[in-house]
Design a protein around this motif. Structure first.
Motif, PDB file in Angstrom:
ATOM      1  N   LEU A 222     -41.459   7.062 -62.276  1.00 11.68           N
ATOM      2  CA  LEU A 222     -42.856   6.828 -62.463  1.00 11.68           C
ATOM      3  C   LEU A 222     -43.195   6.074 -63.489  1.00 11.68           C
ATOM      4  O   LEU A 222     -42.381   6.377 -64.738  1.00 11.68           O
ATOM      5  N   PRO A 223     -44.178   5.376 -63.672  1.00  8.89           N
ATOM      6  CA  PRO A 223     -44.546   4.601 -64.740  1.00  8.89           C
ATOM      7  C   PRO A 223     -44.779   5.444 -66.048  1.00  8.89           C
ATOM      8  O   PRO A 223     -45.243   6.474 -65.678  1.00  8.89           O
ATOM      9  N   GLN A 224     -44.218   5.438 -67.159  1.00  8.73           N
ATOM     10  CA  GLN A 224     -44.438   6.361 -68.401  1.00  8.73           C
ATOM     11  C   GLN A 224     -45.793   6.608 -68.618  1.00  8.73           C
ATOM     12  O   GLN A 224     -46.254   7.638 -69.300  1.00  8.73           O
ATOM     13  N   ASP A 225     -46.729   5.678 -68.356  1.00  8.11           N
ATOM     14  CA  ASP A 225     -48.123   5.473 -68.918  1.00  8.11           C
ATOM     15  C   ASP A 225     -49.135   5.873 -67.621  1.00  8.11           C
ATOM     16  O   ASP A 225     -50.346   6.035 -67.910  1.00  8.11           O
ATOM     17  N   ILE A 226     -48.502   6.359 -66.395  1.00  5.99           N
ATOM     18  CA  ILE A 226     -49.391   6.874 -65.459  1.00  5.99           C
ATOM     19  C   ILE A 226     -49.959   8.359 -65.842  1.00  5.99           C
ATOM     20  O   ILE A 226     -49.211   9.281 -66.231  1.00  5.99           O
ATOM     21  N   SER A 227     -51.014   8.496 -65.528  1.00  6.93           N
ATOM     22  CA  SER A 227     -51.738   9.705 -65.641  1.00  6.93           C
ATOM     23  C   SER A 227     -51.504  10.860 -64.437  1.00  6.93           C
ATOM     24  O   SER A 227     -51.214  10.191 -63.300  1.00  6.93           O
ATOM     25  N   TYR A 228     -51.697  12.145 -64.579  1.00  5.43           N
ATOM     26  CA  TYR A 228     -51.432  12.867 -63.426  1.00  5.43           C
ATOM     27  C   TYR A 228     -52.568  12.745 -62.416  1.00  5.43           C
ATOM     28  O   TYR A 228     -52.241  12.651 -61.217  1.00  5.43           O
ATOM     29  N   ARG A 229     -53.620  12.351 -62.851  1.00  4.70           N
ATOM     30  CA  ARG A 229     -54.712  12.137 -61.921  1.00  4.70           C
ATOM     31  C   ARG A 229     -54.466  11.066 -60.896  1.00  4.70           C
ATOM     32  O   ARG A 229     -54.497  10.843 -59.594  1.00  4.70           O
TER      33      ARG A 229
ATOM     34  N   PHE B 265     -51.459   9.847 -60.451  1.00  5.34           N
ATOM     35  CA  PHE B 265     -50.219  10.247 -59.594  1.00  5.34           C
ATOM     36  C   PHE B 265     -50.534  11.016 -58.468  1.00  5.34           C
ATOM     37  O   PHE B 265     -50.175  10.621 -57.210  1.00  5.34           O
ATOM     38  N   LYS B 266     -51.605  11.853 -58.595  1.00  3.87           N
ATOM     39  CA  LYS B 266     -52.110  12.676 -57.501  1.00  3.87           C
ATOM     40  C   LYS B 266     -52.712  11.828 -56.458  1.00  3.87           C
ATOM     41  O   LYS B 266     -52.767  11.995 -55.430  1.00  3.87           O
ATOM     42  N   LYS B 267     -53.500  10.830 -56.926  1.00  5.25           N
ATOM     43  CA  LYS B 267     -54.386  10.021 -56.128  1.00  5.25           C
ATOM     44  C   LYS B 267     -53.303   9.187 -55.210  1.00  5.25           C
ATOM     45  O   LYS B 267     -53.539   8.916 -54.056  1.00  5.25           O
ATOM     46  N   ALA B 268     -52.569   8.499 -55.860  1.00  8.10           N
ATOM     47  CA  ALA B 268     -51.573   7.568 -55.392  1.00  8.10           C
ATOM     48  C   ALA B 268     -50.517   8.063 -54.606  1.00  8.10           C
ATOM     49  O   ALA B 268     -50.213   7.279 -53.487  1.00  8.10           O
ATOM     50  N   TYR B 269     -49.937   9.131 -54.941  1.00  4.88           N
ATOM     51  CA  TYR B 269     -48.762   9.802 -54.092  1.00  4.88           C
ATOM     52  C   TYR B 269     -49.050  10.844 -53.412  1.00  4.88           C
ATOM     53  O   TYR B 269     -48.261  11.170 -52.582  1.00  4.88           O
ATOM     54  N   LEU B 270     -49.925  11.828 -53.652  1.00  2.00           N
ATOM     55  CA  LEU B 270     -49.970  13.112 -53.202  1.00  2.00           C
ATOM     56  C   LEU B 270     -51.199  12.954 -51.946  1.00  2.00           C
ATOM     57  O   LEU B 270     -51.064  13.346 -50.949  1.00  2.00           O
ATOM     58  N   GLU B 271     -52.504  12.418 -52.455  1.00  4.18           N
ATOM     59  CA  GLU B 271     -53.590  12.448 -51.573  1.00  4.18           C
ATOM     60  C   GLU B 271     -53.420  11.485 -50.562  1.00  4.18           C
ATOM     61  O   GLU B 271     -53.863  11.402 -49.649  1.00  4.18           O
ATOM     62  N   THR B 272     -52.383  10.328 -50.684  1.00  2.46           N
ATOM     63  CA  THR B 272     -52.129   9.526 -49.649  1.00  2.46           C
ATOM     64  C   THR B 272     -50.907  10.040 -48.702  1.00  2.46           C
ATOM     65  O   THR B 272     -50.886   9.532 -47.608  1.00  2.46           O
ATOM     66  N   GLY B 273     -50.569  11.215 -49.176  1.00  7.14           N
ATOM     67  CA  GLY B 273     -49.203  11.589 -48.366  1.00  7.14           C
ATOM     68  C   GLY B 273     -48.158  11.125 -48.466  1.00  7.14           C
ATOM     69  O   GLY B 273     -46.996  11.771 -48.007  1.00  7.14           O
ATOM     70  N   LEU B 274     -47.921  10.200 -49.411  1.00  3.33           N
ATOM     71  CA  LEU B 274     -46.587   9.550 -49.681  1.00  3.33           C
ATOM     72  C   LEU B 274     -45.619  10.270 -50.093  1.00  3.33           C
ATOM     73  O   LEU B 274     -44.398  10.407 -49.721  1.00  3.33           O
TER      74      LEU B 274
ATOM     75  N   GLU C 142     -38.257  32.533 -57.209  1.00  5.27           N
ATOM     76  CA  GLU C 142     -39.459  33.288 -56.585  1.00  5.27           C
ATOM     77  C   GLU C 142     -40.077  33.787 -57.723  1.00  5.27           C
ATOM     78  O   GLU C 142     -41.295  34.460 -57.385  1.00  5.27           O
ATOM     79  N   ALA C 143     -39.587  33.848 -58.943  1.00  8.76           N
ATOM     80  CA  ALA C 143     -40.310  34.596 -60.139  1.00  8.76           C
ATOM     81  C   ALA C 143     -41.444  33.569 -60.816  1.00  8.76           C
ATOM     82  O   ALA C 143     -42.204  34.000 -61.425  1.00  8.76           O
ATOM     83  N   LEU C 144     -41.037  32.215 -60.509  1.00  6.46           N
ATOM     84  CA  LEU C 144     -41.767  31.207 -60.843  1.00  6.46           C
ATOM     85  C   LEU C 144     -43.065  30.620 -59.872  1.00  6.46           C
ATOM     86  O   LEU C 144     -42.706  30.781 -58.615  1.00  6.46           O
ATOM     87  N   SER C 145     -43.918  30.057 -60.458  1.00  9.75           N
ATOM     88  CA  SER C 145     -44.940  29.413 -59.497  1.00  9.75           C
ATOM     89  C   SER C 145     -44.963  27.887 -59.757  1.00  9.75           C
ATOM     90  O   SER C 145     -45.334  27.057 -60.800  1.00  9.75           O
ATOM     91  N   PHE C 146     -44.507  27.177 -58.738  1.00  8.73           N
ATOM     92  CA  PHE C 146     -44.209  25.472 -58.752  1.00  8.73           C
ATOM     93  C   PHE C 146     -45.691  25.076 -58.505  1.00  8.73           C
ATOM     94  O   PHE C 146     -46.294  25.595 -57.448  1.00  8.73           O
ATOM     95  N   ASN C 147     -45.909  23.817 -58.944  1.00 11.18           N
ATOM     96  CA  ASN C 147     -47.200  23.016 -58.675  1.00 11.18           C
ATOM     97  C   ASN C 147     -47.031  21.824 -58.663  1.00 11.18           C
ATOM     98  O   ASN C 147     -45.752  21.253 -58.814  1.00 11.18           O
ATOM     99  N   LYS C 148     -48.268  20.988 -58.387  1.00 13.46           N
ATOM    100  CA  LYS C 148     -47.973  19.625 -58.421  1.00 13.46           C
ATOM    101  C   LYS C 148     -47.954  18.977 -59.964  1.00 13.46           C
ATOM    102  O   LYS C 148     -47.090  17.900 -59.635  1.00 13.46           O
TER     103      LYS C 148
END
Length: 293
Positions: free
Chosen positions: A158-165, A167-176, A139-145
């Motif tokens: 995850l592929p080591q050359d994948i960018s955060y952007r 990753f966010k588009k492929a896995y988070l914005e899709t709901g996966l 609870e003292a820490l702030s977790f994020n994407k």
């Protein structure tokens, strides 16, 4: 005083602990700093102790995620507490911490099923984030994407050359792999809470609303005026002069300073430093002379 009042630590998405932030600030020649971790005040006591030892002025602060759907704003506000009191704001942050933890926990459960990796766990992520500080509660820490992104990469799922952007588009914005959604507090509510503590609210990095482009900001003067008039009506106290990575810093800040003067808003300075190897190592790149908040 040579001030940089927008810095992050490992308590949110920075790479250094608060004492290390203070040490690097001292070495860079800064005289006044503020730790503005996302939705947590967990690191400010450590920063205060280190800053006092080094002779640095420091102000308790936090960067709070919030939204104003009526003007299409979904970003943050900076809150500063010169008097060192923040009980009302802390109550608000406690609920945000709960939501952030729930998001990360549910995302990891999705990853367990999707990648068929039963060893993935929140406790494992927590230990990675604490890096040898077992005394720190979650609870003292702030977790994020970003925490999720780095955790999955460290476990080679995850592929080591994948960018955060990507990753966010492929896995988070899709709901996966997205976690349990939660509602950000309204900007109006954040300002009320901070003011109840005698705090000061600053609208940060307004250039982000215009793709960090001075030309786009000039072309969209009507929207800039709408945003600033809206926040002025809510009682925001100041605007941030900021370091923009694309080279438009001086032009954007000149426009921001002009608009602040029109509305009798104070100015602060911040580089949004996240530390070495973060991609936002900006500690010594931007600062301003300030007498006080």
């Amino acid at each position: 005083m040579k001030a940089n009042l927008h810095l992050h630590s490992r308590f949110s998405d920075g790479t250094d602990w608060p004492a290390e932030v203070a040490e690097r600030a001292y070495r860079s020649g800064l005289q006044w700093i503020a730790l503005t971790d996302h939705d947590t005040l967990g690191g400010i006591d450590e920063l205060k102790r280190a800053a006092q030892t080094l002779g640095l002025k420091n102000t308790a602060a936090v960067e709070i995620d919030c939204s104003a759907p009526e003007i299409g704003y979904r970003s943050e506000l900076l809150a500063y507490f010169p008097e060192g009191q923040y009980a009302h704001t802390q109550d608000l942050l406690a609920s945000l911490t709960k939501y952030r933890l729930e998001y990360v926990r549910s995302a990891i459960k999705k990853a367990q099923r999707h990648f068929v990796k039963a060893h993935l766990s929140f406790d494992d992520l927590l230990n990675h984030k604490r890096q040898g500080r077992p005394e720190l509660d979650a609870e003292a820490l702030s977790f994020n994407k970003v925490d999720l992104f780095l955790y999955f990469k460290n476990h080679n799922i995850l592929p080591q050359d994948i960018s955060y952007r990507s990753f966010k588009k492929a896995y988070l914005e899709t709901g996966l792999l997205s976690g349990t959604p939660y509602q950000k507090p309204s900007c109006a509510d954040v300002i009320r809470k901070v003011h109840a503590d005698g705090g000061i609210v600053v609208l940060p990095h307004i250039g982000h609303e215009f793709d960090d482009s001075a030309e786009q900001m000039r072309q969209e003067q009507k929207r800039l005026k709408e945003i600033l008039d809206y926040f002025s009506s809510l009682g925001v106290d100041g605007l941030e002069l900021y370091w923009y990575r694309n080279g438009d810093t001086a032009e954007i800040n000149k426009m921001v300073a002009t608009e602040a003067k029109k509305r009798s808003l104070r100015l602060s300075y911040g580089s949004d430093c996240h530390g070495p190897s973060s991609g936002k190592e900006t500690l010594g790149l931007f600062w301003g002379e300030m007498k006080g908040l």
